[in-house]
Design an enzyme around this catalytic site. Sequence first.
Site, mmCIF file in Angstrom:
data_model
loop_
_atom_site.group_PDB
_atom_site.id
_atom_site.type_symbol
_atom_site.label_atom_id
_atom_site.label_comp_id
_atom_site.label_asym_id
_atom_site.label_seq_id
_atom_site.Cartn_x
_atom_site.Cartn_y
_atom_site.Cartn_z
ATOM 1 N N THR A 311 0.827 -1.202 0.000
ATOM 2 C CA THR A 311 0.000 0.000 0.000
ATOM 3 C C THR A 311 0.862 1.252 0.000
ATOM 4 O O THR A 311 0.599 2.210 -0.737
ATOM 5 C CB THR A 311 -0.934 0.012 1.222
ATOM 6 N N TRP A 314 2.485 1.548 -3.401
ATOM 7 C CA TRP A 314 1.524 1.964 -4.419
ATOM 8 C C TRP A 314 1.379 3.478 -4.448
ATOM 9 O O TRP A 314 1.230 4.087 -5.509
ATOM 10 C CB TRP A 314 0.165 1.311 -4.158
ATOM 11 N N HIS A 315 1.435 4.105 -3.277
ATOM 12 C CA HIS A 315 1.200 5.545 -3.213
ATOM 13 C C HIS A 315 2.355 6.363 -3.757
ATOM 14 O O HIS A 315 2.152 7.523 -4.138
ATOM 15 C CB HIS A 315 0.890 5.968 -1.775
ATOM 16 N N GLY A 316 3.545 5.829 -3.793
ATOM 17 C CA GLY A 316 4.631 6.613 -4.351
ATOM 18 C C GLY A 316 5.985 5.963 -4.162
ATOM 19 O O GLY A 316 6.170 5.118 -3.285
ATOM 20 N N PHE A 466 -0.363 9.766 -8.007
ATOM 21 C CA PHE A 466 -0.207 8.385 -7.580
ATOM 22 C C PHE A 466 -0.676 7.417 -8.660
ATOM 23 O O PHE A 466 -0.266 6.302 -8.697
ATOM 24 C CB PHE A 466 -0.984 8.128 -6.287
#
Length: 466
Positions: A311, A314-316, A466
């Site tokens: 997670t 995934w965001h950066g 993102f």
Amino acid sequence: MVFSSLVFLCIFFPLQMLVYSLARGIEARNTVLIFFSLVFYAWGEPFFIVLLVFMCFVDWALSQGIYKYRGTGKSKAFLILGCIIDLGFLAFFKYTAFILGETHQWLGFPDVVPKIALPIGISFYTFQLLSYMVDVYRGEVPAQRYFRRLLLYVSLFHQCIAGPIVRYKDVSEQILSRGLAKKVLLANVCGQIASRTILSGALADQAKNLATLQSAPALSLWLGCFAYALQIYLDFSAYSDMAIGMGLMVGFHYKENFNYPYLANSITDFWRRWHMSLSSFFRDYVYIPLGGNRKGKPRQALNLLIVWFLTGMWHGAGWNFILWGLYYFLFLAIEKFLLPGLQRLPAFFGHLYTLVVVFFGWVLFYFTDFTQGWVVLKGLFCLNGNPLTSFESQNIALNYLFFLLVAVLACTPLPRFLYHKVTSSTNGAAIALGTVLEYALPVVALFFSISYLVGDSYNPFLYLQF
């Protein structure tokens, strides 16, 4: 192009709806949606439209094999190949520069770190393609025979670049049948407060930024972090609301992506309410296939760790995002394994505990530079030798006090409750007021939103990065 731009509001969307309404038959209307969606995506990045179409075509072709040979090793091989291709593209564009930057810093290799542009929305449409192939493999949906229909699912401009993550099985039948004001008037102003008090992440002079943050009054830092917490919810939920609304106008029903997360009474509850399409994706396609909670607590803890590491990733491509994911893993693990009573705290204390954890989580999320983030965390408690307040910080707080109260109310169901209360009343005065609210309020909100955008038309949604 973004939803909250004058080009989109005054030209693109009205034109799309006009052409859509003139088209006859579902296939003709689908063609209109594909055309406008590809134009929308290519508006700022014409090259990367080739990548989106190519990934969609590859997954469409592989899904034919997945479905044809379902129940055999060939089907699984096609699925694995599709996952490798999709995740390979995502990893290349999103993490190559980050990894090479780290090797350059620690090993001196390479000499120059290449700049790799991140295709807008790649994290979202990659996950949608993955969910489609997995659902075909599981037998939950048949493989789509027509490439153009899968392309429509992937490229729909309502949700392509910043979600919500729409599953193919939720809209497959709709393909053949079927909060601007929140963003502009609330989220954008919250963003201005945050940039004014805790700096914009786009500023390049890191030494100057650090010195400014070290001397900033604690009141300014608290105000800025609080404004950012409001901004990221109002901004992202506004995008989801607009995507859902525009989808409904052409017959697509996207699921809600937020359920008033700042009213949560635990971190577990918060993540049931925040970005629900992403949470459910990781639950159904990562956590449960890994074994979920079915193989004992140690294995469950490992599964949670993997999910929250992914997670964050995934965001950066940044250590702060990875630590942000692990930060939430820590509190979820505490709630599930060490102190399960935290989820049963009295409502007031549960809300307070959750808001505190989430508040400091957003500080970690905001600052990609650890030094700046640490300075802000210390500055919140005057540990930098910074003052508690100043004349300027008091003026900023007083000037924005009423606005922040309105923004806080917008994060609760109270406005919706009052609206439905009025519009459903049988009282004559309430009926008249409800009629005015139903028909006049959207027009007034649109007028003020467009007025605000004049001269300040580029205000991208936070989650586009993102």
